[in-house]
Design a protein around this motif. Sequence first.
Motif, short mmCIF file in Angstrom:
data_model
loop_
_atom_site.label_atom_id
_atom_site.label_comp_id
_atom_site.label_asym_id
_atom_site.label_seq_id
_atom_site.Cartn_x
_atom_site.Cartn_y
_atom_site.Cartn_z
N ILE A 277 4.07 -66.90 -68.59
CA ILE A 277 4.37 -65.49 -68.33
C ILE A 277 5.54 -65.01 -69.20
CG2 ILE A 277 5.15 -63.86 -66.56
CD1 ILE A 277 3.68 -65.69 -64.51
N LEU A 278 6.60 -65.85 -69.30
CA LEU A 278 7.74 -65.48 -70.15
C LEU A 278 7.32 -65.33 -71.61
CD1 LEU A 278 10.48 -67.82 -68.64
CD2 LEU A 278 10.57 -65.32 -68.68
N GLN A 279 6.42 -66.22 -72.03
CA GLN A 279 5.92 -66.14 -73.40
C GLN A 279 5.19 -64.82 -73.64
OE1 GLN A 279 3.29 -69.36 -74.45
NE2 GLN A 279 2.42 -68.26 -76.16
N ASN A 280 4.36 -64.41 -72.68
CA ASN A 280 3.61 -63.15 -72.83
C ASN A 280 4.55 -61.93 -72.83
OD1 ASN A 280 1.11 -64.39 -73.02
ND2 ASN A 280 0.84 -64.45 -70.81
N ILE A 281 5.60 -61.98 -72.01
CA ILE A 281 6.59 -60.89 -72.03
C ILE A 281 7.26 -60.82 -73.39
CG2 ILE A 281 8.78 -60.07 -71.07
CD1 ILE A 281 7.92 -61.32 -68.38
N ASP A 296 15.54 -63.40 -76.27
CA ASP A 296 16.03 -63.66 -74.90
C ASP A 296 14.98 -64.41 -74.09
OD1 ASP A 296 18.41 -62.41 -75.41
OD2 ASP A 296 17.81 -60.47 -74.59
N MET A 297 13.70 -64.03 -74.26
CA MET A 297 12.62 -64.72 -73.56
C MET A 297 12.52 -66.18 -74.02
SD MET A 297 11.32 -62.71 -71.35
CE MET A 297 12.89 -61.87 -71.13
N ILE A 298 12.77 -66.41 -75.31
CA ILE A 298 12.76 -67.79 -75.83
C ILE A 298 13.85 -68.61 -75.15
CG2 ILE A 298 13.21 -69.20 -77.88
CD1 ILE A 298 11.83 -66.97 -79.51
N LYS A 299 15.03 -68.01 -74.99
CA LYS A 299 16.14 -68.72 -74.32
C LYS A 299 15.80 -69.02 -72.86
CE LYS A 299 19.87 -66.88 -77.23
NZ LYS A 299 21.05 -65.99 -77.27
N GLY A 312 7.19 -74.21 -78.03
CA GLY A 312 7.23 -74.48 -79.46
C GLY A 312 6.34 -73.55 -80.26
N PHE A 313 5.14 -73.30 -79.76
CA PHE A 313 4.21 -72.39 -80.44
C PHE A 313 4.76 -70.95 -80.43
CE2 PHE A 313 1.23 -75.86 -79.97
CZ PHE A 313 0.43 -75.73 -81.09
N PHE A 314 5.33 -70.55 -79.29
CA PHE A 314 5.86 -69.20 -79.15
C PHE A 314 7.03 -68.97 -80.10
CE2 PHE A 314 8.74 -66.50 -76.26
CZ PHE A 314 8.37 -65.33 -76.90
N VAL A 318 7.32 -66.41 -83.57
CA VAL A 318 8.33 -65.36 -83.81
C VAL A 318 9.06 -65.61 -85.12
CG1 VAL A 318 10.43 -64.28 -82.92
CG2 VAL A 318 8.59 -64.88 -81.35
N LEU A 319 9.47 -66.87 -85.36
CA LEU A 319 10.19 -67.19 -86.60
C LEU A 319 9.31 -67.00 -87.83
CD1 LEU A 319 12.05 -70.42 -85.41
CD2 LEU A 319 13.11 -68.21 -85.91
N TYR A 320 8.03 -67.34 -87.68
CA TYR A 320 7.09 -67.18 -88.81
C TYR A 320 6.90 -65.70 -89.14
CZ TYR A 320 2.71 -67.50 -91.46
OH TYR A 320 1.74 -67.39 -92.43
N LYS A 321 6.76 -64.87 -88.10
CA LYS A 321 6.59 -63.44 -88.33
C LYS A 321 7.85 -62.81 -88.92
CE LYS A 321 2.38 -62.55 -86.97
NZ LYS A 321 1.39 -61.94 -87.88
N GLU A 322 9.00 -63.37 -88.56
CA GLU A 322 10.26 -62.87 -89.11
C GLU A 322 10.57 -63.44 -90.49
OE1 GLU A 322 12.73 -60.60 -87.59
OE2 GLU A 322 10.77 -60.15 -86.70
N LYS A 323 9.61 -64.27 -91.00
CA LYS A 323 9.72 -64.89 -92.33
C LYS A 323 10.94 -65.81 -92.45
CE LYS A 323 7.17 -61.23 -94.66
NZ LYS A 323 7.14 -60.22 -95.75
#
Length: 603
Positions: A277-281, A296-299, A312-314, A318-323
């Motif tokens: 659920i946190l991942q989807n938020i 914040d959701m990652i934390k 790990g996937f989530f 995010v890091l991949y999309k942020e390059k």
Amino acid sequence: MSEEAKKNFELLWQEVKSGRHSAVLNLSTTMSTALPDDIELKKTRLVALINLEKYEEALNLMQGYSGFDFEKSYVLYKLQQFNDSLEISRSRNEKPFRLLRAQTYFRLSMNREAVSEYEELLKIDKDNLELKINLSGSYLGPGLYDLTLSHPLFSSSNDWELLFNKACALSELRQYSEALSVLRTTERIISENKDLNDEVWLVKAQIAYVFHSMQDMDKAIEIYDEIMKSKAEPNIKAVVKNNWVIAKNCESKLGIKLLNEALHEDNKLVGLQKLGILQNIGLLCYKKRKVTEAYDMIKNCEAIDENSQRLGFFKTYVLYKEKKHEEYKNYLLAKDKPWAYGLLMKLLLEQNKLQDAEKVFELMTNAKKEALDANDYMEISNLLEKAGMNDKALQTLEEACRNYKNKNLWEKWGNLLRKTDKHEKAIQVFEDYLTKASDSGIIANLVLTAAGIKPEIAQKWSSKLPRVNIKALYNSANSVESLDEIIDKLEFANLQWKTKTEEKIIDEVQKKKRKRKHKPKYPKGFDPKNPNNPKPDPERWLPKSQRKEFKKKGRKKAPKMKGPQGVVLAEAQGQEVGGFNKNPSTAHTVAAGEGKKNKKRRR
């Protein structure tokens, strides 16, 4: 001991027997002021706190005292401090500790360890249904779904919980029709038992999830809506809200609101459910470009379980999309897990960084022997093959087939060996699979591979093939198809033929309906039954102007004027036709209107 203390102990014992835990807690707390070092009194107070779910107070009460190992391990488990709980229970082999340890393994998603622990416990207590149910639940982990279906525990049992867990395993293996069949059976068993009426919503939620996985969103959303309006348990509703948001692809404020409702403390979700659920938020926040909220959701996820594969996937996404390529690369390498190496390999191969992917592959093969998911093995081998790294792809498939008895993996391995001219090894691979399970598609592949090298093996296995036309085994790409695929194609062709014939029949019927029968129009007084009475008019087909009846009576017409306008016929003036005009000439006569051109106009 004084009389008053004896009376208090008798009263305390009566409260314990009656199960009034709050009264036990109050009385034991009062008594502990007079007897602070009484271990039994302290233990009674501790049990009361645990039964009242006051785990923090219970943990504080045990500080500085020994002999409460099981209670401490249990309290830590309830506080979701699973690693601390496991550290205590691992050192003890008594049955209560082993049960708690097995459940802790399950909560930490260490399914293989949980399975082995429950298997050992079942050897001691074979008829314990609760152990069987917990064991079946432990099999619902990556790499164990195939073992679930072959386990004797699931083959003959009619217990609804075991059937439910079997259906969950089938849905994870993407055998959706079989999963739905088992779930319908489970639903029927529950409906026949009035005491289990509340459990029907759990089964319905899983049925909706299967439809969701089959991309039949309309049916899934219909069941999700039904559950959200029902009196189902809060944790079921929480999971359903999460799935509803995904099925509806709801990226509005409503979606985030429902996900936050699902995270409410009263729902009592397990760690994996909270992580999902946190991942989807976080994903919804990131799509709305609220990057800080996504972090914040990652934390929050890391606070629950920093080693979670889902987290790990989530985080990598995010890091991949942020390059931030170096950050996610270092993050995944630090995990030192096969799934992390596998994910990093996929990303590097997609970016065509073959040398870096090869280094990661070496690290993955040297990592701790934990199995990847079967689908991950298949995807990585496809990417390696596409990149021309066939040896690495073969190595990946070999490792996958050590962990899984998955037909698709074994078939892929054998076909890739054939493609790289390693025919003898391909024959060995196909034969190894056939020692564990029988499949006509694998047999056909084996016959095709052995035909040119070892005809005796091809002849041996060809007798076990079903009696079908060999030409039908080949498709346009010259690759062998399984019997199931052939039957599916034939059924599809037959269905197409039926639909075409039905459409033709419908078209013919509609054409007949469109043709309206008009009565022929006859002339006045005509009788079709007696057409020659009266006789028809012989001039009936001629235009009216040409009929005798309508011809005009003869009368002299004035001669038609021919020539330029204003000219009178010569005969009318008494002149000879074709001669000159005998009247005086008008060549020099001034025409009317001609005068002095320079005449001034009046002003």
